[in-house]
Design a protein around this motif. Structure first.
Motif, short mmCIF file in Angstrom:
data_model
loop_
_atom_site.label_atom_id
_atom_site.label_comp_id
_atom_site.label_asym_id
_atom_site.label_seq_id
_atom_site.Cartn_x
_atom_site.Cartn_y
_atom_site.Cartn_z
N LYS A 55 10.68 10.17 -83.61
CA LYS A 55 9.23 10.41 -83.54
C LYS A 55 8.47 9.40 -84.39
CE LYS A 55 9.12 15.27 -82.40
NZ LYS A 55 9.28 16.57 -82.97
N VAL A 56 9.00 9.09 -85.58
CA VAL A 56 8.31 8.13 -86.46
C VAL A 56 8.28 6.75 -85.80
CG1 VAL A 56 8.30 7.04 -88.75
CG2 VAL A 56 8.98 9.44 -88.53
N VAL A 57 9.38 6.37 -85.16
CA VAL A 57 9.44 5.07 -84.48
C VAL A 57 8.42 5.01 -83.35
CG1 VAL A 57 10.87 3.72 -82.89
CG2 VAL A 57 11.75 4.33 -85.14
N GLU A 58 8.35 6.09 -82.55
CA GLU A 58 7.36 6.13 -81.45
C GLU A 58 5.95 5.93 -81.97
OE1 GLU A 58 7.91 9.84 -79.33
OE2 GLU A 58 9.96 9.23 -78.83
N ARG A 59 5.63 6.66 -83.05
CA ARG A 59 4.28 6.56 -83.63
C ARG A 59 4.04 5.14 -84.18
NH1 ARG A 59 -0.33 7.63 -83.79
NH2 ARG A 59 -1.60 8.12 -85.62
N CYS A 60 5.05 4.53 -84.76
CA CYS A 60 4.90 3.17 -85.30
C CYS A 60 4.56 2.19 -84.17
CB CYS A 60 6.18 2.71 -85.99
SG CYS A 60 6.42 3.48 -87.59
N LEU A 61 5.21 2.38 -83.03
CA LEU A 61 4.94 1.47 -81.90
C LEU A 61 3.51 1.67 -81.41
CD1 LEU A 61 8.42 1.69 -80.15
CD2 LEU A 61 7.45 -0.30 -81.33
N GLU A 62 3.06 2.95 -81.36
CA GLU A 62 1.66 3.22 -80.97
C GLU A 62 0.68 2.55 -81.93
OE1 GLU A 62 2.76 7.71 -79.50
OE2 GLU A 62 1.16 7.47 -81.01
N LEU A 63 1.04 2.53 -83.20
CA LEU A 63 0.12 2.01 -84.24
C LEU A 63 0.09 0.49 -84.30
CD1 LEU A 63 0.85 4.56 -87.13
CD2 LEU A 63 -1.30 4.32 -85.88
N GLY A 64 1.01 -0.17 -83.59
CA GLY A 64 0.93 -1.63 -83.52
C GLY A 64 2.08 -2.40 -84.16
N ALA A 65 3.18 -1.71 -84.50
CA ALA A 65 4.32 -2.43 -85.09
C ALA A 65 4.78 -3.56 -84.16
CB ALA A 65 5.48 -1.46 -85.31
N ALA A 66 5.17 -4.70 -84.72
CA ALA A 66 5.68 -5.81 -83.92
C ALA A 66 6.98 -5.37 -83.23
CB ALA A 66 5.94 -7.02 -84.81
N SER A 67 7.77 -4.58 -83.90
CA SER A 67 8.94 -3.91 -83.30
C SER A 67 9.31 -2.77 -84.25
CB SER A 67 10.12 -4.87 -83.12
OG SER A 67 10.68 -5.19 -84.38
N ALA A 68 10.00 -1.76 -83.73
CA ALA A 68 10.42 -0.65 -84.61
C ALA A 68 11.68 -0.03 -84.05
CB ALA A 68 9.31 0.39 -84.71
N HIS A 69 12.68 0.11 -84.86
CA HIS A 69 13.85 0.89 -84.46
C HIS A 69 14.45 1.58 -85.68
CE1 HIS A 69 15.43 -3.08 -85.41
NE2 HIS A 69 16.67 -2.62 -85.42
N TYR A 70 15.46 2.43 -85.44
CA TYR A 70 16.00 3.22 -86.55
C TYR A 70 17.53 3.26 -86.50
CZ TYR A 70 16.92 6.95 -83.18
OH TYR A 70 17.40 7.66 -82.11
#
Ligand code: NDP
Ligand SMILES: C[C@H](CCC(=O)O)[C@H]1CC[C@H]2[C@@H]3C(=O)C[C@@H]4C[C@H](O)CC[C@]4(C)[C@H]3CC[C@]12C
Length: 503
Positions: free
Chosen positions: A280-295
């Protein structure tokens, strides 16, 4: 005062411990000494008897073995019928030189120099309660950032015989803390609390001896230097496109840091144990504009997990700019409560909250060196001043300060351009903290969103330390330096012990 008293002295085959034994012998105490080397202990016992000890005996063995610590205490029970004073003084051979990344050695030293002290205290406590006795812990200035200062200040070491006597006097008078050779131990510690950057600089430039001689007249000018060397200001573009690992990112401050970093368009690798939350945190990070996000999910209690995380950064990014170490494990079933003597839980918490931080740093260092990157270590007020009902947790946070503040010196001396930011936090309104302490502490916690942003700013600006909330934490750190007993008494007044007992 110590005539006829029953005393255990650990690490008594040589050095300060041996001298403590001789002083106790002259005072007519019953002495039980320990160390590894039987032949040396035998000689010390003989000398103690010559000097007038009421009785003297030894037990030989290694404090690496927890069962030995308990065996020593049982021996005191059998042969002395009780105990009045426990003097913890032994120390495992430490490597003096640049830190070489040997995490196993750190684990071993923790076992000997710390966990065995906890084990002996726990085992001896029933006897000490009965005799209204004392515990004496021999420590060092190196408990924090000033280890190197000792070498600079004391070109000729102080006499161990006098040091041993001062320790005994302090113990007999039941003093809270003893600073042997006040001007060369207490003053640097005070300076660390008021102007830490300045102390670090003086230690490395070997100017401390001269400085102390003209301490008072120079203080004004030096403080001005400290305040005028303010860091540059932060802007969000500083972190755009940077590759950042955040540990403990599934909730609380770590989660909020991930969201801020996402808005700043960084590449994110998040870790914690609970996969569903991380997703869920990764999904929200992508919505907020992260260049990339994974866990990656896993437990830092597992000694091989740090390698998995750092390898993942290496594989997916080929480098790393910022390592934010933020996760914590919990203090076991007892949680936020009176220390229950469970040494196994202390060891486990040390693995999660301290050793894994050392391992992550060691593994990530080659990438951080290449990028002139930053390490951010999230600590607590409980890592600067003892905190009731969080003894094990507090110990893990003190360990972080000792390790990372020493490592920072080495980086500067070795011209490694990787910054280390130690974040000292007060009470923050994360769910877990509020759940643990709101029934015991009345104070209003500070907001986790702002706290997370301040941590990121401090890391980006390569600050040495962050205090958040600034005034509360800075006041506590300063009081710890100048009026520790006063701080102790106001700290205890914050807690509603009755509510804790009821819960
Ligand atoms: N909140 C406060 O009042 C204060 C907090 N701090 C410090 O701030 C930092 C964050 O605290 P806070 O946000 O309140 O804590 P939280 O409990 O909210 O977050 C802790 C994080 O660590 C993870 N974690 C727990 N156990 C492990 C483990 N064994 N291995 C890997 N990850 C683990 C948790 O996720 P999961 O359970 O999914 O593994 C979670 O993501 C900590 O370093 C803490 O010491 C300092 C002072 C005060
Ligand atoms: C009560 C302390 C601050 C008092 C004040 O308001 O000035 C807190 C300072 C640090 C806190 C602890 C901490 O470091 C975080 C732990 C995190 C866990 O989630 C559980 C709670 C903590 C033990 C927390 C408890 C309050 C403080 C000691």
């Amino acid at each position: 005062m110590l005539k006829g008293k029953r005393v255990i002295v650990t690490g008594a085959s040589t050095g300060i411990g041996e001298q403590i034994a001789y002083h106790l012998a002259r005072m007519g105490s019953h002495i039980l000494i320990t160390a590894r080397t039987e032949a040396k202990l035998q000689k010390v016992v003989e000398r103690c008897l010559e000097l007038g000890a009421a009785s003297a005996r030894y037990v030989s063995g290694t404090m690496e073995d927890m069962a030995f610590a308990q065996h020593v205490v049982r021996e005191a029970h059998t042969s002395l019928g009780g105990l009045d004073m426990l003097i913890l003084n032994h120390v495992g051979a430490s490597y003096f030189g640049f830190f070489d990344g040997d995490v196993e050695h750190v684990r071993k030293l923790l076992e000997i120099n710390f966990l065995s002290y906890v084990a002996m205290t726990t085992s001896a406590l029933p006897m000490l309660k009965e005799s209204e006795g004392s515990i004496v812990v021999v420590s060092s200035m190196a408990e924090s950032a000033v280890r190197a200062a000792a070498e600079v200040l004391r070109e000729r070491p102080a006499p161990r015989d006098e040091c041993a006597l001062e320790i005994l006097k302090g113990a007999a008078l039941r003093r809270r803390e003893l600073y042997y050779r006040y001007s060369s131990t207490r003053l640097p510690l005070l300076l660390r609390d008021c102007a830490a950057d300045l102390l670090d600089y003086l230690v490395r430039s070997r100017g401390m001896g001269l400085f102390l001689k003209i301490f008072i007249p120079l203080l004004g000018g030096l403080l001005a230097f400290y305040f005028y060397s303010a860091p540059q200001s932060f802007n969000e573009g500083m972190l755009r496109g940077k590759r950042v690992i955040v540990t403990g990112a599934s909730s609380g401050i770590g989660e909020q840091m991930a969201y801020h970093l996402a808005r700043m368009e960084t590449h994110l690798l998040l870790t914690a144990r609970t996969e569903a939350k991380l997703q869920k945190v990764v999904e929200r990070c992508l919505e907020l504009g992260a260049a990339s996000a994974h866990y990656i999910s896993g437990s830092m209690e597992n000694p091989s997990f740090p390698e998995v995380v750092v390898k993942e950064a290496e594989t997916s990014w080929g480098g790393l700019d910022m390592l934010i170490l933020n996760h914590i494990g919990y203090s076991g079933s007892s949680g936020f409560n009176f220390f229950d003597g469970n040494v196994g839980q202390v060891r486990k918490l040390m693995e999660t909250n301290f050793i894994s931080y050392v391992a992550m740093t060691t593994l990530a260092l080659p990438m951080l060196k290449e990028s002139d990157g930053s390490i951010v270590v999230v600590s607590s007020m409980a890592g600067k001043a003892g905190s009731p009902f969080a003894a094990s947790y507090s110990a893990t946070k003190f360990a972080l300060d000792g390790f990372f503040s020493s490592l920072r010196h080495e980086f500067v001396m070795d011209k490694v351009n990787v910054s280390i930011t130690l974040c000292i936090l007060g009470y923050i309104n994360t769910e877990s903290a509020v759940r643990a302490v709101s029934h015991v502490i009345q104070g209003t916690p500070a907001p986790k969103e702002e706290c997370a942003l301040e941590i990121i700013k401090a890391g980006a600006l390569r600050q040495r330390e962050l205090h958040y909330p600034p005034w509360v934490v800075s006041a506590v750190v300063l009081l710890r330096g100048i009026a520790p007993e006063f701080l102790d008494s106001i700290t205890r007044s914050w807690y509603n012990v009755e509510n804790l007992r009821r819960s």
